[in-house]
Design a protein around this motif. Structure first.
Motif, PDB file in Angstrom:
ATOM      1  N   UNK A   1     -16.763 -35.871  13.701  1.00  0.00           N
ATOM      2  CA  UNK A   1     -17.305 -35.191  12.532  1.00  0.00           C
ATOM      3  C   UNK A   1     -16.769 -33.775  12.421  1.00  0.00           C
ATOM      4  N   UNK A   2     -16.810 -33.038  13.555  1.00  0.00           N
ATOM      5  CA  UNK A   2     -16.370 -31.637  13.549  1.00  0.00           C
ATOM      6  C   UNK A   2     -16.158 -31.187  14.988  1.00  0.00           C
ATOM      7  N   UNK A   3     -14.909 -30.925  15.399  1.00  0.00           N
ATOM      8  CA  UNK A   3     -14.665 -30.484  16.776  1.00  0.00           C
ATOM      9  C   UNK A   3     -15.464 -29.244  17.163  1.00  0.00           C
ATOM     10  N   UNK A   4     -15.669 -28.317  16.216  1.00  0.00           N
ATOM     11  CA  UNK A   4     -16.422 -27.112  16.553  1.00  0.00           C
ATOM     12  C   UNK A   4     -17.881 -27.454  16.860  1.00  0.00           C
ATOM     13  N   UNK A   5     -18.442 -28.419  16.144  1.00  0.00           N
ATOM     14  CA  UNK A   5     -19.808 -28.850  16.439  1.00  0.00           C
ATOM     15  C   UNK A   5     -19.888 -29.407  17.860  1.00  0.00           C
ATOM     16  N   UNK A   6     -18.891 -30.197  18.246  1.00  0.00           N
ATOM     17  CA  UNK A   6     -18.846 -30.706  19.616  1.00  0.00           C
ATOM     18  C   UNK A   6     -18.837 -29.547  20.602  1.00  0.00           C
TER      19      UNK A   6
ATOM     20  N   UNK B   1     -25.528 -24.646  22.652  1.00  0.00           N
ATOM     21  CA  UNK B   1     -26.371 -23.815  21.801  1.00  0.00           C
ATOM     22  C   UNK B   1     -27.651 -24.576  21.441  1.00  0.00           C
ATOM     23  N   UNK B   2     -28.764 -23.876  21.403  1.00  0.00           N
ATOM     24  CA  UNK B   2     -30.015 -24.552  21.039  1.00  0.00           C
ATOM     25  C   UNK B   2     -30.020 -24.953  19.572  1.00  0.00           C
ATOM     26  N   UNK B   3     -30.747 -25.995  19.268  1.00  0.00           N
ATOM     27  CA  UNK B   3     -30.893 -26.456  17.893  1.00  0.00           C
ATOM     28  C   UNK B   3     -32.366 -26.701  17.615  1.00  0.00           C
ATOM     29  N   UNK B   4     -32.769 -26.423  16.385  1.00  0.00           N
ATOM     30  CA  UNK B   4     -34.169 -26.613  16.015  1.00  0.00           C
ATOM     31  C   UNK B   4     -34.474 -28.104  15.898  1.00  0.00           C
ATOM     32  N   UNK B   5     -35.621 -28.532  16.401  1.00  0.00           N
ATOM     33  CA  UNK B   5     -36.000 -29.932  16.186  1.00  0.00           C
ATOM     34  C   UNK B   5     -36.289 -30.168  14.707  1.00  0.00           C
TER      35      UNK B   5
ATOM     36  N   UNK C   1      -9.118 -24.326  21.329  1.00  0.00           N
ATOM     37  CA  UNK C   1      -8.892 -24.488  19.890  1.00  0.00           C
ATOM     38  C   UNK C   1      -9.814 -25.587  19.361  1.00  0.00           C
ATOM     39  N   UNK C   2     -10.964 -25.168  18.833  1.00  0.00           N
ATOM     40  CA  UNK C   2     -11.955 -26.095  18.289  1.00  0.00           C
ATOM     41  C   UNK C   2     -12.095 -25.821  16.796  1.00  0.00           C
ATOM     42  N   UNK C   3     -11.319 -26.487  16.001  1.00  0.00           N
ATOM     43  CA  UNK C   3     -11.308 -26.190  14.574  1.00  0.00           C
ATOM     44  C   UNK C   3     -12.454 -26.881  13.848  1.00  0.00           C
ATOM     45  N   UNK C   4     -13.148 -26.154  12.986  1.00  0.00           N
ATOM     46  CA  UNK C   4     -14.204 -26.795  12.200  1.00  0.00           C
ATOM     47  C   UNK C   4     -13.606 -27.776  11.199  1.00  0.00           C
ATOM     48  N   UNK C   5     -14.377 -28.785  10.873  1.00  0.00           N
ATOM     49  CA  UNK C   5     -13.947 -29.772   9.883  1.00  0.00           C
ATOM     50  C   UNK C   5     -15.044 -29.867   8.825  1.00  0.00           C
ATOM     51  N   UNK C   6     -14.934 -29.058   7.761  1.00  0.00           N
ATOM     52  CA  UNK C   6     -16.015 -29.014   6.766  1.00  0.00           C
ATOM     53  C   UNK C   6     -16.190 -30.344   6.033  1.00  0.00           C
ATOM     54  N   UNK C   7     -17.448 -30.768   5.936  1.00  0.00           N
ATOM     55  CA  UNK C   7     -17.814 -31.971   5.182  1.00  0.00           C
ATOM     56  C   UNK C   7     -19.163 -31.710   4.516  1.00  0.00           C
ATOM     57  N   UNK C   8     -19.672 -32.698   3.813  1.00  0.00           N
ATOM     58  CA  UNK C   8     -20.992 -32.575   3.193  1.00  0.00           C
ATOM     59  C   UNK C   8     -22.097 -32.425   4.239  1.00  0.00           C
ATOM     60  N   UNK C   9     -21.815 -32.839   5.482  1.00  0.00           N
ATOM     61  CA  UNK C   9     -22.822 -32.748   6.536  1.00  0.00           C
ATOM     62  C   UNK C   9     -23.049 -31.319   7.011  1.00  0.00           C
ATOM     63  N   UNK C  10     -22.172 -30.394   6.610  1.00  0.00           N
ATOM     64  CA  UNK C  10     -22.329 -29.000   7.035  1.00  0.00           C
ATOM     65  C   UNK C  10     -23.681 -28.429   6.601  1.00  0.00           C
ATOM     66  N   UNK C  11     -24.215 -28.933   5.507  1.00  0.00           N
ATOM     67  CA  UNK C  11     -25.492 -28.421   5.010  1.00  0.00           C
ATOM     68  C   UNK C  11     -26.640 -28.649   5.968  1.00  0.00           C
ATOM     69  N   UNK C  12     -26.479 -29.594   6.907  1.00  0.00           N
ATOM     70  CA  UNK C  12     -27.550 -29.890   7.875  1.00  0.00           C
ATOM     71  C   UNK C  12     -27.270 -29.274   9.240  1.00  0.00           C
ATOM     72  N   UNK C  13     -26.198 -28.499   9.364  1.00  0.00           N
ATOM     73  CA  UNK C  13     -25.815 -27.951  10.659  1.00  0.00           C
ATOM     74  C   UNK C  13     -26.608 -26.691  10.979  1.00  0.00           C
TER      75      UNK C  13
END
Length: 298
Positions: A30-35, A43-47, A248-260
């Motif tokens: 989905x997105x290497x940077x998210x990985x 990094x912590x994430x909100x439930x 080198x962890x490049x972001x891969x923007x998609x529609x799912x970014x809105x939930x990141x």
């Protein structure tokens, strides 16, 4: 998935990947940077209410099989919801923050009701009085010949008297349209590959139970399917190794970014990632790191 993952040869004081799970493989695709944020930086994430509801429903369906077959009824399953929610809160008190500003408990009651409805719908899709799972919430781990370790947790494994294996996964969302079904099947094929490598048996059936829409999707794998999955995972792992060594962890923007949860740290949204916690290999950087990935390995 509850995993840690390591890339051979990577150095540094950060959280070096040690193995691969379906969730983390999907993150990288989905997105290497998210990985990176989840595995390297941790990094912590909100439930979220949706994800927590899924955890609750899974816990209820797991515990229901503790009862004798004749007692596995919709009322009994629904009665397990409050107690399993209390257990989740004991183990993860931060989940209580989901309803911290819920005067009178209205939102919580509605949310619990939604969980009960999902549990009840399951009975229209499967008959638990006729099922005796061989395994529930089964942790599996296998090491491929390449040294890559695959890990995951399977919701349910059924074994027929003839020895045929069925892998079942509960989804609390809706079934995707056919053109998007491959993503969910990837997770199931991943599990099937692990079972194949561990038990030397190709699962007879992979079954996805979508409680949100009331659909059951099945797929019967063959060895060539799983061999293709293994090749894809090896290509994916090589891309992760190069990214880990190069930083080198490049972001891969998609529609799912809105939930990141990490938009504030993402260059696509004007943010700056944290300082990379691992040592960077000059050779990997010169090779282009992430750029070596080429076409999407999946």
């Amino acid at each position: 998935m509850r995993t840690s993952e390591q890339v051979p040869g990577a150095r540094g004081a950060g959280a070096v990947p040690m193995s691969l799970s379906p969730s983390r493989a999907s993150d990288f695709m989905q997105c290497p940077l998210l990985y990176r944020f989840r595995v390297i930086d941790r990094l912590p994430e909100k439930p979220s209410e949706a994800a927590t509801r899924g955890t609750l429903v899974h816990a209820v369906l797991e515990r229901l099989f503790d009862a004798p077959a004749a007692e596995r009824t919709p009322p009994r399953a629904k009665s397990l919801v409050p107690g399993q929610w209390d257990r989740l809160l004991e183990g993860r008190p931060e989940l209580g923050g989901l309803f911290a500003e819920d005067e009178g408990g209205v939102r919580l009651a509605r949310w619990l009701g939604e969980a009960e409805a999902l549990v009840e719908r399951w009975f229209s899709l499967e008959d638990p009085t006729r099922l005796e799972p061989a395994e529930r919430e089964m942790f599996v781990e296998a090491e491929l010949d390449s040294g890559l370790r695959l890990r995951g947790v399977i919701d349910r494994v059924d074994v027929a008297p003839t020895g045929e294996v069925r892998i079942v996964d509960y989804k609390t969302g809706k079934a995707p349209r056919p053109e998007y079904s491959e993503g969910a099947l990837f997770q199931m094929k991943f599990y099937a590959l692990v079972i194949w490598r561990l038990k030397k048996v190709v699962p007879r059936r992979l079954q996805l139970v979508y409680l949100g829409s009331g659909d059951v999707v099945t797929y019967d794998p063959v060895p060539s399917d799983l061999e293709r999955v293994e090749r894809k995972l090896l290509a994916l792992w090589e891309a992760i190794r190069l990214a880990t060594e190069s930083g080198d962890w490049r972001p891969r923007p998609t529609k799912l970014c809105g939930w990141c949860d990490h938009q504030a740290l993402c260059p696509e949204f004007g943010g700056t990632p944290p300082v990379y916690p691992l040592s960077v290999s000059p050779a990997a950087s010169a090779e282009g790191g992430q750029g070596r990935m080429g076409s999407d390995p999946m």
